[in-house]
Design an enzyme around this catalytic site. Structure first.
Site, PDB file in Angstrom:
ATOM      1  N   HIS A 142       3.633   6.343  11.573  1.00 37.77           N
ATOM      2  CA  HIS A 142       4.867   5.566  11.698  1.00 37.77           C
ATOM      3  C   HIS A 142       6.068   6.451  12.057  1.00 37.77           C
ATOM      4  CE1 HIS A 142       4.209   1.386  10.880  1.00 37.77           C
ATOM      5  NE2 HIS A 142       3.781   1.521   9.643  1.00 37.77           N
TER       6      HIS A 142
ATOM      7  N   HIS B 238      -1.717   6.394   8.478  1.00 36.94           N
ATOM      8  CA  HIS B 238      -0.907   5.260   8.937  1.00 36.94           C
ATOM      9  C   HIS B 238       0.585   5.542   8.718  1.00 36.94           C
ATOM     10  CE1 HIS B 238      -0.121   0.874   9.540  1.00 36.94           C
ATOM     11  NE2 HIS B 238       0.893   1.126   8.728  1.00 36.94           N
ATOM     12  N   GLU B 239       0.928   5.941   7.502  1.00 40.16           N
ATOM     13  CA  GLU B 239       2.352   6.176   7.214  1.00 40.16           C
ATOM     14  C   GLU B 239       2.869   7.358   8.027  1.00 40.16           C
ATOM     15  OE1 GLU B 239       3.553   3.727   5.735  1.00 40.16           O
ATOM     16  OE2 GLU B 239       1.644   2.973   4.932  1.00 40.16           O
TER      17      GLU B 239
ATOM     18  N   GLU C  92       3.657  -2.214  13.492  1.00 40.83           N
ATOM     19  CA  GLU C  92       2.472  -2.315  12.636  1.00 40.83           C
ATOM     20  C   GLU C  92       1.160  -2.426  13.421  1.00 40.83           C
ATOM     21  OE1 GLU C  92       2.664  -1.333   9.850  1.00 40.83           O
ATOM     22  OE2 GLU C  92       4.748  -1.642   9.252  1.00 40.83           O
TER      23      GLU C  92
ATOM     24  N   GLY D 236       0.812  -1.212   0.000  1.00 35.34           N
ATOM     25  CA  GLY D 236       0.000   0.000   0.000  1.00 35.34           C
ATOM     26  C   GLY D 236       0.852   1.271   0.000  1.00 35.34           C
ATOM     27  N   ALA D 237       1.794   1.334   0.925  1.00 33.96           N
ATOM     28  CA  ALA D 237       2.625   2.519   1.035  1.00 33.96           C
ATOM     29  C   ALA D 237       3.770   2.209   1.996  1.00 33.96           C
ATOM     30  CB  ALA D 237       1.818   3.697   1.567  1.00 33.96           C
ATOM     31  N   MET D 238       4.735   3.141   2.070  1.00 36.72           N
ATOM     32  CA  MET D 238       5.919   2.886   2.882  1.00 36.72           C
ATOM     33  C   MET D 238       6.377   4.144   3.593  1.00 36.72           C
ATOM     34  SD  MET D 238       8.083   0.732   3.932  1.00 36.72           S
ATOM     35  CE  MET D 238       9.266   1.276   5.156  1.00 36.72           C
ATOM     36  N   GLU D 239       6.675   3.977   4.886  1.00 36.17           N
ATOM     37  CA  GLU D 239       6.898   5.115   5.789  1.00 36.17           C
ATOM     38  C   GLU D 239       8.336   5.617   5.835  1.00 36.17           C
ATOM     39  OE1 GLU D 239       6.219   1.904   6.776  1.00 36.17           O
ATOM     40  OE2 GLU D 239       7.361   1.371   8.567  1.00 36.17           O
TER      41      GLU D 239
HETATM   42  N1  0A1 Z   1       5.630  -0.709   6.397  1.00 36.49           N
HETATM   43  C1  0A1 Z   1       4.645  -0.568   5.371  1.00 36.49           C
HETATM   44  C2  0A1 Z   1       4.329  -1.818   4.665  1.00 36.49           C
HETATM   45  C3  0A1 Z   1       5.278  -2.268   3.632  1.00 36.49           C
HETATM   46  C4  0A1 Z   1       5.985  -3.428   3.807  1.00 36.49           C
HETATM   47  C5  0A1 Z   1       6.800  -3.930   2.815  1.00 36.49           C
HETATM   48  C6  0A1 Z   1       6.867  -3.203   1.630  1.00 36.49           C
HETATM   49  O1  0A1 Z   1       7.601  -3.665   0.577  1.00 36.49           O
HETATM   50  C7  0A1 Z   1       8.139  -4.884   0.560  1.00 36.49           C
HETATM   51  C8  0A1 Z   1       6.192  -2.049   1.452  1.00 36.49           C
HETATM   52  C9  0A1 Z   1       5.399  -1.573   2.472  1.00 36.49           C
HETATM   53  C10 0A1 Z   1       3.340  -0.158   6.043  1.00 36.49           C
HETATM   54  O2  0A1 Z   1       2.974  -0.724   7.060  1.00 36.49           O
HETATM   55  O3  0A1 Z   1       2.669   0.711   5.529  1.00 36.49           O
HETATM   56 ZN    ZN Z   2       2.612   0.132   8.647  1.00 39.22          ZN
END
Ligand code: 0A1
Ligand code: ZN
Length: 867
Positions: free
Chosen positions: A306, A302-303, A325, A266-269
């Site tokens: 984080h 959410h992001e 998470e 979905g997205a990355m922090e």
């Molecule tokens: N930490 C991000 C989730 C996420 C995990 C892995 C990813 O690529 C392999 C990308 C995003 C979250 O909780 O939004």
């Molecule tokens: Zn997350």
């Protein structure tokens, strides 16, 4: 697990032998070949003689050009290269290590590390993608200060971004330019990010509670600039909310979000530079549905959250993933509840948990919120770690109350700022800030499986005493044959026959295998309303009869339990009809009357009413039984839907009219609520298979000015074998073929259709020019929507659905193992199915396992499913 795979275990954790204090990165960016130079300032982290322990740096698919130790070039045997590591046998105690490595972004289809998307370059490093960029200690307990210099062609990549604050930039004579970023906060490398591309941005500002000005930027492709307003508004709301509710302030001068079309999740922090799947950024009323709007708000928040729960305080190792998470999902759920209808939000969250997490906890891949072992960590970004993890945090919140919880979170953030810690530290902060003992409660982190509570009661009229007895158990899960009792908060209320609350809002704390709770001074036999607000992620059973459920559905003071009663009532009836039990018909009458009451009663929150009148999903129903035939479930559920449609036609038509908007579409939660009730009513009406209704549905499709109504109508048309179907689908594609997110919807709708030739259509769609196996959103839209969102067709009795999915997994695995492994989920849910389908699935799993070169990702999921 037979293949030679390396199992990583929590019990084997040891602190790193070496630490990295400073990282200086330099990227000479080019899609074909990027040169990465890194300078690591390192020191030993053990007591002992210099060189006593070797240094192993992680690295995958890297071309090493040179390495220097304290300025002097090394050559073998001064170092050793292994398949996935660089080894320095005897390093000094303090040293500087410099690498030059080459990587190839364009050929990177895994979307981990540095890759190309839509002509731009970007990175994804969580969980272990940084090792595909350069040699490093790729583990979250190694936290370093990063400086990043990006050099690229000025014309192709005018925008160059990384973590932290911008520090310097310049032009070069060869048509290239450069930008340097510095991130003052030490971070693990999974939070590193860079972006290079031709992007436009919208900008806003936020003044923090201490008066600091923060620049907010959202980078997108130029033609999407008009779709950013909602994400930006959500970000500002999230920033203000985190200050107000958690006392957390943002810490850099700039916060940036970049939207990319090719993204595994979905997205990355990443610190100060979030990367988002464009699906969770871009929205306009014509192209995004109300639920897209909600998801964008939730994911942006959410992001952002984080930044504290994950970045400032991070995880010691990946077994602690839920530390960030679970807590962050809980925070985003609280935030969304505050932004709209809290009752509806809770219903949707629990519905999601039951749909995705309960089946996981009941299947071959069940694992605790804090897993004990893994082969591929990417397989553990699960509903258990995320959603059940959030429920565990929610229980702590419920047990301590909002103020107590805030005391605990304050202590946690203060004590562990800048550290990489474990779930244990989180729980301990909650305990110490509140003087409570959560020893037994910790089992929620270590024991897998969904606990069951059987409730029974006794009323002593003479003594006016009511006794409620709760008995808990938890089924065995892989590696955990027996469970110890959990500490379970159960909120309850007691209703008298008039619907009046005799006793409400008490929190019972169940700790024993069996425990009785006494209520004195109860004048009449009450009806219990149990597990209000779903205070624990459990299955609670009480022998309600249909009349009692209908009563709770109408009168319970807790909106969540009103909805839950409706779900229980409908599930019981559908399952009985499926088994051809005679009482099913009689109970169906009761459901008709209960629904009629809701239809004709006052509607204060239309979104809630829509939930109340929605039948339980087929996957949820399937999970209620054993030896299940998904086709029979579908038929029984359809039978109930049609009966409600026929018997209450006037009511549905009236609701449809009453909740139609006049004038242009409004985007607020209230208007969205009206749309959801209106479209639910249209859904029932379409079950009548009536020409006039179909014409109305087509009218809504063509006349609507918003994607929610358009899509609701199109979905219903796509589900019906009628002349309006194909022209509507064609018109939709014709109108939106340039908008990838809308084209995804077009694929999904067709893949989710219950019509009998859907699999054949899906197969034909694989050859559609717009289908692309390299784009995860497209893969999920077609293959995912078919296998996860269409039980009646996926579970075709001839096994063709299973074979289809297995074929796709084998095609996708070499390109993108992470997405392939996730897409395999439906093949892991066979336990509750009848024997023939179980066998068909087993055969497909075995066929996958016999493939020559399987990724670790897919291998782990498939082999565990067969175990
Ligand atoms: N930490 C991000 C989730 C996420 C995990 C892995 C990813 O690529 C392999 C990308 C995003 C979250 O909780 O939004
Ligand atoms: Zn997350």
């Amino acid at each position: 697990m037979s293949k030679e795979v390396n199992v990583i275990r929590l019990e084997d954790y040891t602190p790193p032998d070496y630490l990295i204090d400073e990282v200086d990165l330099h990227f000479d960016l080019d899609p074909e070949q990027t040169l990465v130079r890194s300078r690591l300032t390192m020191r030993a982290n053990f007591d002992g003689a210099e060189g006593a322990r070797p240094l192993r740096l992680d690295g995958r698919e890297l071309e090493l050009r040179s390495v220097r130790l304290n300025g002097r070039e090394l050559s073998p045997p001064q170092y050793r290269l292994e398949e996935e590591a660089f080894v320095l046998p005897r390093p000094p105690r303090e040293f500087v290590l410099e690498f030059e490595t080459l990587i190839h972004p364009r050929g990177n289809t895994s979307l981990e590390g540095l890759y190309e998307s839509g002509g731009n370059l970007c990175t994804q490093c969580e969980a272990e993608g940084f090792r595909k960029i350069t040699y490093y200690l790729d583990r979250p307990d190694v936290m370093a200060r990063f400086t990043t210099t990006l050099v690229a062609d000025r014309h192709d990549f005018p925008v160059l971004l990384s973590n932290g604050n911008p520090e310097a930039h310049g032009e070069r004579e060869d048509g290239r330019h450069w930008v340097r970023w510095r991130d003052p906060f030490p971070k693990p490398c999974y939070l590193f990010a860079l972006v290079a591309g031709d992007l436009a941005h919208v900008e806003d500002r936020f003044t923090t509670c201490s008066g600091r000005e923060v620049t907010l930027r959202l980078h997108v492709e130029r033609h999407n600039l008009h779709k950013c307003a909602h994400a930006m508004r959500s970000l500002k709301r999230a920033m203000a909310w985190d200050e107000r509710v958690y006392g957390r302030e943002y810490d850099l001068d700039i916060y940036q979000i970049v939207a990319v079309d090719d993204f595994n999740m979905g997205a990355m922090e990443n610190k100060g530079l979030n990367l988002f799947n464009s699906k969770f950024v871009l929205a306009s009323p014509e192209t995004a549905t109300d639920s897209d709007y909600e998801h964008i708000e939730g994911v942006v928040a959410h992001e952002y959250f984080h930044n504290w729960s994950g970045n400032r305080v991070t995880c010691r190792d990946w077994f602690q993933l839920s530390l960030k998470e679970g807590f962050t999902v809980f925070r985003d759920q609280q935030f969304s509840a505050d932004m709209g209808s809290a009752a509806v939000k809770r219903i949707d969250d629990v519905d999601r948990l039951r749909r995705y997490q309960f089946p996981e906890d009941a299947g071959p891949l069940a694992h605790p919120v804090r897993p004990d072992s893994y082969v591929e960590i990417n397989n553990f970004y699960t509903a258990t770690v995320y959603e059940k993890g959030a429920e565990v945090v929610r229980m702590i919140h419920r047990l301590l109350g909002p103020e107590g919880f805030r005391r605990g979170s304050d202590l946690y953030f203060e004590r562990h700022d800048g550290q990489a810690v474990t779930v244990e530290e989180f729980v301990r902060a909650m305990e110490e800030a509140n003087g409570v003992d959560l020893t037994q409660f910790r089992r929620w982190y270590s024991q897998a499986g969904t606990p069951r509570i059987e409730a029974s009661d006794h009323y002593d009229a003479a003594a006016q005493r009511y006794t409620l007895t709760l008995r808990q158990s938890c089924p065995p899960t892989p590696g955990q044959p027996r469970k110890l009792p959990f500490h379970i908060p159960v909120e309850e209320g007691l209703l008298d026959p008039s619907g009046k609350e005799l006793h409400g809002g008490t929190l019972l704390e169940l700790r024993e295998p069996e425990q009785s709770f006494h209520f004195e001074g109860v004048p009449r036999r009450p009806l219990p309303s149990l597990l209000r607000g779903f205070t624990a992620p459990v299955i609670l059973e009480y022998p309600y009869d249909e009349a009692q459920l209908a009563f709770l559905m109408a009168h319970d003071g807790d909106p969540f339990n009103r909805w839950d009663a409706a779900q229980r009532l409908a599930s019981g009836i559908i399952l009985r009809l499926m088994e051809n039990r005679a009482e099913g018909e009689e109970y169906l009458e009761q459901l008709v009357e209960a629904v009629r009451k809701v239809q004709t009663g006052p509607v204060t929150d239309p979104a809630f009413t829509a939930r109340l009148l929605t039948l339980p999903g087929e996957e949820w129903l399937a999970g209620q039984g054993e030896e299940v035939d998904p086709v029979a479930i579908h038929r029984a559920r359809e039978r109930v839907r049609r009966t409600l449609a026929q018997r209450l036609r006037g009511g549905w038509a009236a609701l449809y009219e009453a909740h139609r908007e006049s004038g242009p579409c409004r985007l607020d939660a209230e208007a969205a609520g009206h749309r959801s009730l209106k479209n639910l009513s249209l859904g029932y009406l379409m079950a009548l298979e009536d020409e006039e209704v179909r014409r109305g549905c087509l009218e809504q499709f063509t006349g609507s000015d918003n994607m929610t109504d358009t899509l609701a109508a199109l979905r219903l048309l796509a589900d019906c074998d009628c002349p309006q179907r194909q022209p509507a689908l064609d018109a939709f594609y014709g109108q939106w073929c340039e908008d990838p997110l809308v084209v995804d919807k077009w694929f999904s709708i067709q893949a989710a259709s219950s019509l009998p030739d859907t699999l054949e259509r899906v197969q034909a769609l694989l050859r559609h020019p717009a289908f692309n196996l390299r784009n995860p959103n497209r893969v999920r839209a077609l293959i995912g929507a078919f296998s996860q969102g269409n039980p009646v067709n996926f579970h075709r009795p001839d096994g063709a659905g299973y074979r289809f999915l297995a074929d796709r997994l084998l095609e996708l695995d070499p390109l993108n193992p992470q997405v392939a492994a996730r897409l395999a989920t439906p093949l892991t849910r066979w336990r509750h199915l009848e024997a023939r389908r179980r066998e068909l699935i087993r055969a497909e799993l075995e066929r996958i396992l016999s493939a020559a070169r399987l990724s670790k990702d897919l291998y782990e999921v498939v082999s565990k499913s067969l175990a």
